[in-house]
Design a protein around this motif. Structure first.
Motif, PDB file in Angstrom:
ATOM      1  N   ILE A 115      13.128  45.239  -6.040  1.00 53.01           N
ATOM      2  CA  ILE A 115      12.711  45.768  -4.738  1.00 53.01           C
ATOM      3  C   ILE A 115      13.703  46.825  -4.259  1.00 53.01           C
ATOM      4  CG2 ILE A 115      12.404  45.170  -2.309  1.00 53.01           C
ATOM      5  CD1 ILE A 115      11.334  42.440  -3.241  1.00 53.01           C
ATOM      6  N   LEU A 175      12.752  50.654  -3.611  1.00 53.29           N
ATOM      7  CA  LEU A 175      12.873  51.236  -2.277  1.00 53.29           C
ATOM      8  C   LEU A 175      13.921  52.341  -2.244  1.00 53.29           C
ATOM      9  CD1 LEU A 175      12.543  48.030  -0.101  1.00 53.29           C
ATOM     10  CD2 LEU A 175      10.958  49.939  -0.195  1.00 53.29           C
ATOM     11  N   HIS A 220      12.781  44.547   3.956  1.00 57.28           N
ATOM     12  CA  HIS A 220      11.872  44.061   2.923  1.00 57.28           C
ATOM     13  C   HIS A 220      12.430  42.851   2.181  1.00 57.28           C
ATOM     14  CE1 HIS A 220      10.161  48.056   3.592  1.00 57.28           C
ATOM     15  NE2 HIS A 220       9.073  47.614   3.029  1.00 57.28           N
TER      16      HIS A 220
END
Length: 339
Positions: free
Chosen positions: A119, A123, A137
């Motif tokens: 992630i 990102l 997130h």
DNA sequence: AAGCAGGGCAACCGCGAGAAT
DNA sequence: TATTCTCGCGGTTGCCCTGCT
């Protein structure tokens, strides 16, 4: 040959998948009136009495005081006043940081999972070092934690697992092709890199692209070519697009297309810019491109709005080498086509 | 055992932005 | 509208720990 590429930008920020930046307020006329300048001239009052506040690591007693106070009273929307009320000899900013990064409930430290790594990679590739957004997130993670984790581990992990780029790099700068320069903003991104894998002659995934960005190497020179402006007006719903007949070899026909909108009254002007790559060790290509730039012609595409353009380009991405990225976090009509 | 270097991480700093006055 | 205040962010610093010589 031009090494600069200007992208018209209607909003205050702009992000590419591999680098992001905020528009700095360089408006001198307003800047002189900004509080910051006034504060500086007058000697801004500090947020707390630096001489009478404790600094450095927090003791368990201080932690308990702060935690207890916030759990009972809340922050009251005023961090500056909080330490006094809580009986702490700490700066309000320090209290806030301690609470957000350590004391608040459901905080997790250490032991990032593979999923969290991915992630973060993803990102970072799309929004850059906006740690607070990335933290949003990841449940229980703080921006400070992620920032530290990235700087100390993830970055090295990437470097260790990926080979350095041997030949190609894309140095992108900004330039303007806007028909309405007054509404344009110019960004200097000379040191930024775009993703490209020379071994496969393909552009990289966001994950891979980070690596290139991080390496900070600019072994190659690239150039951009202007593809003209799209004009999309409610009154005259046409698109005028300059384009270039590209009879170059497929291997050199790789690059990035940037579309961005500038709204002016009822009309929207979209700038289309293509950035191409070239091999530094092939100067002939370089000259060849320059000649091509002069052979631009214009066409008119009726009844196309920005969405239609997106769809058009999207539908043209039949090759697996192509990818279309929209900026999911921004509201601007802006996207990039890798081809 | 002592000294040194490097890594990890908590905390600090300065700035921009927006809210408040 | 101008000024001040506060928050939140990202970059940086510096302390502490660990491993190596």
């Amino acid at each position: 040959m031009s090494l600069s590429l200007i992208i018209t930008e209607p909003e205050n920020s702009f992000s590419f998948p591999f680098f992001s930046f905020k528009k700095q307020n360089k408006d001198i006329s307003t800047k002189t009136l900004r509080p910051r300048e006034t504060d500086r001239e007058m000697g801004r009052a500090p947020c707390c009495d630096k001489a009478n506040v404790k600094r450095g690591p927090w003791s368990p007693e201080e932690d308990a005081k702060l935690k207890d106070y916030i759990e009972k009273q809340g922050t009251g929307g005023n961090w500056i006043a909080l330490p006094h009320k809580a009986g702490l000899r700490r700066c309000g900013k320090s209290c806030r940081l301690r609470w957000l990064n350590y004391l608040r409930p459901n905080i997790r430290h250490g032991d990032f999972t593979e999923e969290e790594d991915n992630i973060i990679y993803s990102l970072f590739a799309s929004i850059g070092s906006r740690w607070s957004v990335i933290a949003a997130h990841l449940q229980g993670r703080t921006d400070n934690d992620i920032k530290n984790y990235w700087n100390t581990k993830l970055k090295k992990k990437l470097i260790a697992t990926m080979a350095p780029p041997p030949h190609h790099h894309l140095a992108i700068a900004t330039s303007s092709s806007s028909a309405s320069p007054s509404s344009s903003s110019h960004y200097n991104m000379i040191n930024s890199l775009l993703p490209y894998n020379p071994s496969t002659n393909q552009l990289l995934t966001p994950h891979q692209g980070i690596m290139m960005t991080m390496m900070g190497q600019q072994q190659q020179l690239f150039y951009q070519e202007d593809m003209g402006n799209l004009v999309n007006s409610p009154n005259r719903n046409n698109l005028i697009m300059s384009h270039q007949e590209d009879n170059q070899e497929q291997s050199t026909n790789k690059g990035i297309m940037l579309l961005s909108d500038v709204r002016s009254g009822s009309s929207t002007t979209s700038t289309v810019t293509r950035v191409k790559m070239e091999h530094r060790d092939h100067d002939d290509h370089h000259h060849h491109h320059e000649e091509d730039e002069r052979s631009m012609t214009s066409v008119v595409m009726e009844d196309y709005g920005m969405e239609e353009i997106k769809q058009l380009i999207s539908s043209s991405c039949t090759s697996s080498n192509n990818s279309l990225w929209f900026d999911e976090n921004k509201t601007e009509d802006k996207f990039m086509l890798y081809y």
